[in-house]
Design a protein around this motif. Structure first.
Motif, PDB file in Angstrom:
ATOM      1  N   LYS A   1       0.892  -1.345   0.070  1.00 23.93           N
ATOM      2  CA  LYS A   1      -0.012  -0.057  -0.065  1.00 23.93           C
ATOM      3  C   LYS A   1       0.691   1.189  -0.029  1.00 23.93           C
ATOM      4  CE  LYS A   1      -4.128  -2.110   2.227  1.00 23.93           C
ATOM      5  NZ  LYS A   1      -4.800  -1.785   3.258  1.00 23.93           N
ATOM      6  N   ASP A   2       2.027   1.054   0.586  1.00 24.82           N
ATOM      7  CA  ASP A   2       2.893   2.429   0.704  1.00 24.82           C
ATOM      8  C   ASP A   2       3.656   2.522  -0.498  1.00 24.82           C
ATOM      9  OD1 ASP A   2       4.320   4.462   1.808  1.00 24.82           O
ATOM     10  OD2 ASP A   2       6.154   3.034   2.122  1.00 24.82           O
ATOM     11  N   LEU A   3       3.974   1.421  -1.119  1.00 31.02           N
ATOM     12  CA  LEU A   3       4.631   1.443  -2.379  1.00 31.02           C
ATOM     13  C   LEU A   3       3.939   1.610  -3.736  1.00 31.02           C
ATOM     14  CD1 LEU A   3       7.307  -1.676  -1.811  1.00 31.02           C
ATOM     15  CD2 LEU A   3       7.734   0.818  -1.526  1.00 31.02           C
ATOM     16  N   LEU A   4       2.680   1.691  -3.599  1.00 29.50           N
ATOM     17  CA  LEU A   4       1.754   1.520  -4.840  1.00 29.50           C
ATOM     18  C   LEU A   4       0.393   2.385  -4.369  1.00 29.50           C
ATOM     19  CD1 LEU A   4       1.701  -2.302  -5.606  1.00 29.50           C
ATOM     20  CD2 LEU A   4       3.357  -0.457  -6.921  1.00 29.50           C
ATOM     21  N   PRO A   5       0.696   3.545  -4.204  1.00 30.89           N
ATOM     22  CA  PRO A   5      -0.150   4.413  -3.413  1.00 30.89           C
ATOM     23  C   PRO A   5      -1.702   4.388  -4.214  1.00 30.89           C
ATOM     24  CG  PRO A   5       1.557   5.916  -4.474  1.00 30.89           C
ATOM     25  CD  PRO A   5       2.012   4.249  -4.237  1.00 30.89           C
ATOM     26  N   GLY A   6      -1.471   4.389  -5.576  1.00 30.04           N
ATOM     27  CA  GLY A   6      -2.576   4.605  -6.564  1.00 30.04           C
ATOM     28  C   GLY A   6      -3.625   3.291  -6.344  1.00 30.04           C
ATOM     29  N   ALA A   7      -3.117   2.308  -5.959  1.00 33.73           N
ATOM     30  CA  ALA A   7      -4.141   1.099  -5.614  1.00 33.73           C
ATOM     31  C   ALA A   7      -5.202   1.447  -4.535  1.00 33.73           C
ATOM     32  CB  ALA A   7      -3.372  -0.104  -5.506  1.00 33.73           C
ATOM     33  N   ALA A   8      -4.921   2.269  -3.549  1.00 33.45           N
ATOM     34  CA  ALA A   8      -5.967   2.340  -2.646  1.00 33.45           C
ATOM     35  C   ALA A   8      -7.078   3.300  -3.005  1.00 33.45           C
ATOM     36  CB  ALA A   8      -5.027   3.289  -1.474  1.00 33.45           C
TER      37      ALA A   8
ATOM     38  N   ALA B   1       0.975   9.592 -10.938  1.00 38.83           N
ATOM     39  CA  ALA B   1       2.057   9.022 -11.688  1.00 38.83           C
ATOM     40  C   ALA B   1       1.899   7.350 -11.517  1.00 38.83           C
ATOM     41  CB  ALA B   1       3.315   9.000 -10.581  1.00 38.83           C
ATOM     42  N   ALA B   2       2.655   6.547 -12.080  1.00 41.79           N
ATOM     43  CA  ALA B   2       2.568   5.305 -12.281  1.00 41.79           C
ATOM     44  C   ALA B   2       3.693   4.603 -11.506  1.00 41.79           C
ATOM     45  CB  ALA B   2       2.517   4.734 -13.554  1.00 41.79           C
TER      46      ALA B   2
ATOM     47  N   GLN C   1      13.426  -3.904  -7.670  1.00 37.23           N
ATOM     48  CA  GLN C   1      13.437  -2.748  -8.629  1.00 37.23           C
ATOM     49  C   GLN C   1      12.027  -2.036  -8.486  1.00 37.23           C
ATOM     50  OE1 GLN C   1      13.755  -4.153 -12.653  1.00 37.23           O
ATOM     51  NE2 GLN C   1      16.090  -3.606 -12.550  1.00 37.23           N
ATOM     52  N   TYR C   2      12.197  -0.770  -8.225  1.00 45.36           N
ATOM     53  CA  TYR C   2      11.003   0.251  -8.002  1.00 45.36           C
ATOM     54  C   TYR C   2      11.368   1.280  -8.925  1.00 45.36           C
ATOM     55  CZ  TYR C   2       7.752   2.721  -4.830  1.00 45.36           C
ATOM     56  OH  TYR C   2       6.829   3.561  -4.525  1.00 45.36           O
ATOM     57  N   THR C   3       9.948   1.332  -9.781  1.00 40.77           N
ATOM     58  CA  THR C   3       9.988   2.550 -10.743  1.00 40.77           C
ATOM     59  C   THR C   3       8.923   3.329 -10.681  1.00 40.77           C
ATOM     60  OG1 THR C   3      11.219   0.845 -12.258  1.00 40.77           O
ATOM     61  CG2 THR C   3      10.005   2.955 -13.002  1.00 40.77           C
ATOM     62  N   GLU C   4       9.094   4.777 -10.955  1.00 37.75           N
ATOM     63  CA  GLU C   4       7.898   5.692 -11.041  1.00 37.75           C
ATOM     64  C   GLU C   4       8.307   6.488 -12.153  1.00 37.75           C
ATOM     65  OE1 GLU C   4       6.580   9.719  -8.833  1.00 37.75           O
ATOM     66  OE2 GLU C   4       8.037   8.657  -7.657  1.00 37.75           O
ATOM     67  N   GLN C   5       6.938   6.885 -13.049  1.00 40.72           N
ATOM     68  CA  GLN C   5       6.950   7.442 -14.034  1.00 40.72           C
ATOM     69  C   GLN C   5       5.787   8.644 -13.679  1.00 40.72           C
ATOM     70  OE1 GLN C   5       7.210   5.771 -18.124  1.00 40.72           O
ATOM     71  NE2 GLN C   5       5.621   7.388 -18.663  1.00 40.72           N
ATOM     72  N   PRO C   6       6.138   9.892 -13.530  1.00 36.11           N
ATOM     73  CA  PRO C   6       5.206  10.947 -13.306  1.00 36.11           C
ATOM     74  C   PRO C   6       4.182  11.205 -14.719  1.00 36.11           C
ATOM     75  CG  PRO C   6       7.509  11.659 -12.681  1.00 36.11           C
ATOM     76  CD  PRO C   6       7.486  10.231 -13.584  1.00 36.11           C
ATOM     77  N   ALA C   7       2.889  11.565 -14.252  1.00 40.26           N
ATOM     78  CA  ALA C   7       2.233  11.670 -15.444  1.00 40.26           C
ATOM     79  C   ALA C   7       2.431  12.877 -16.271  1.00 40.26           C
ATOM     80  CB  ALA C   7       0.527  12.091 -14.846  1.00 40.26           C
ATOM     81  N   ARG C   8       3.361  14.050 -15.612  1.00 37.18           N
ATOM     82  CA  ARG C   8       3.636  15.124 -16.563  1.00 37.18           C
ATOM     83  C   ARG C   8       4.984  15.058 -16.862  1.00 37.18           C
ATOM     84  NH1 ARG C   8       2.542  20.207 -12.312  1.00 37.18           N
ATOM     85  NH2 ARG C   8       3.675  18.684 -10.750  1.00 37.18           N
ATOM     86  N   VAL C   9       5.114  15.727 -17.907  1.00 30.33           N
ATOM     87  CA  VAL C   9       6.638  15.359 -18.869  1.00 30.33           C
ATOM     88  C   VAL C   9       7.558  16.012 -18.279  1.00 30.33           C
ATOM     89  CG1 VAL C   9       7.754  15.648 -21.137  1.00 30.33           C
ATOM     90  CG2 VAL C   9       5.415  14.721 -21.173  1.00 30.33           C
TER      91      VAL C   9
END
Length: 274
Positions: A61-68, A104-105, A240-248
């Motif tokens: 839940k902490d690592l994947l905040p969007g799932a909540a 972000a994803a 491996q932990y990856t983040e890709q923001p929505a804004r360029v």
């Protein structure tokens, strides 16, 4: 005809039999005092954990905040993860998770590899050291004096390849267009004295390192992948932990990703040690 006494004949026959038995005995050629070669000891681990159950839901839940924010059924699916397809689950297992949020994803993956040496003279632990050393070398970590001799730390991309003007010698693909960026490319006001470059880690398994790569493909947003790899006895673990923001224009925060990836790696190390 010469006469041979009975006693002399008996001695000759016994001597002949003894000589024949020595020739047939494989041990007869062994030299006195020659060392006995014993098989190297096996590794500590004979099995691997169930990878998709290795990370507690509270951590996910902490690592994947969007799932909540998803409906319960979709949350459960995200937190269950997807097992990596392997042909020998006694040797290698893994799991993947992904969540999408408006800002972000994020993607998380863990892999466990149990190293086995098929050479009786080489222990599983020694073979695992060799495998880990190759992964560490492949990461091309910066040296204590700055960067590696090639001046291209892991994750950096040339201006022609990335299309964003990143110089090829900047650590982890840091953009020179961001004057406030830290050495790993973060722009979120981290301590300028804190070294966030790829590096060796202390107190994690028998040996560990962290890699931090900031990349961009075409006109999409930059994404950062933090990798933590550690060895404990004959098992090698990769997070491996990856983040890709929505804004360029947004750059993922290096310190946050590194802290969370390290925290998870330490939990996995503790679980293996129990």
């Amino acid at each position: 005809m010469a006469y041979v006494p009975g006693v002399a004949l008996l001695v000759a026959l016994v001597a002949g039999c003894s000589a024949g038995s020595d020739a047939d005995d494989p041990a007869a050629d062994s030299k006195p005092g020659s060392p006995t070669v014993s098989a190297a000891p096996p590794g500590k681990y004979r099995t691997l954990p169930e990878s998709c159950s290795a990370v507690p839901r509270s951590t996910l839940k902490d690592l994947l905040p969007g799932a909540a924010d998803l409906p319960q059924e979709q949350q459960d699916k995200v937190y269950e993860g997807t097992a990596t397809v392997t042909y020998d689950t006694d040797r290698k297992v893994g799991c993947r998770w992904k969540s999408d949020a408006p800002d972000a994803a994020r993607n998380l993956s863990i892999d466990f590899e149990r190293v086995v040496s098929y050479d009786p003279a080489v222990s599983d632990d020694d073979r695992a050291r060799e495998v880990y050393a190759k992964e560490e070398d492949a990461a091309a970590l910066p040296t204590s004096a700055g960067v590696t001799p090639s001046e291209t730390p892991s994750g950096s991309t040339s201006a022609s390849a990335s299309g964003n003007g990143t110089p090829s010698g900047s650590p982890s693909g840091t953009s020179s267009a961001s004057p406030s960026a830290d050495p790993s490319g973060s722009t979120s006001g981290t301590d300028p004295d804190e070294d966030l470059r790829p590096r060796l880690l202390d107190g994690l398994g028998d040996a560990a390192f962290l890699d931090d790569a900031l990349t961009r493909a075409g006109s999409t947003a930059q994404h950062r992948t933090v990798s933590v790899v550690f060895r404990t006895s004959n098992v090698i673990v990769t997070v491996q932990y990856t983040e890709q923001p929505a804004r360029v224009t947004e750059v993922p925060d290096s310190r946050e990703l590194q802290e969370k990836a390290q925290a998870l790696a330490r939990k996995l190390d503790e679980a293996l040690s129990d």
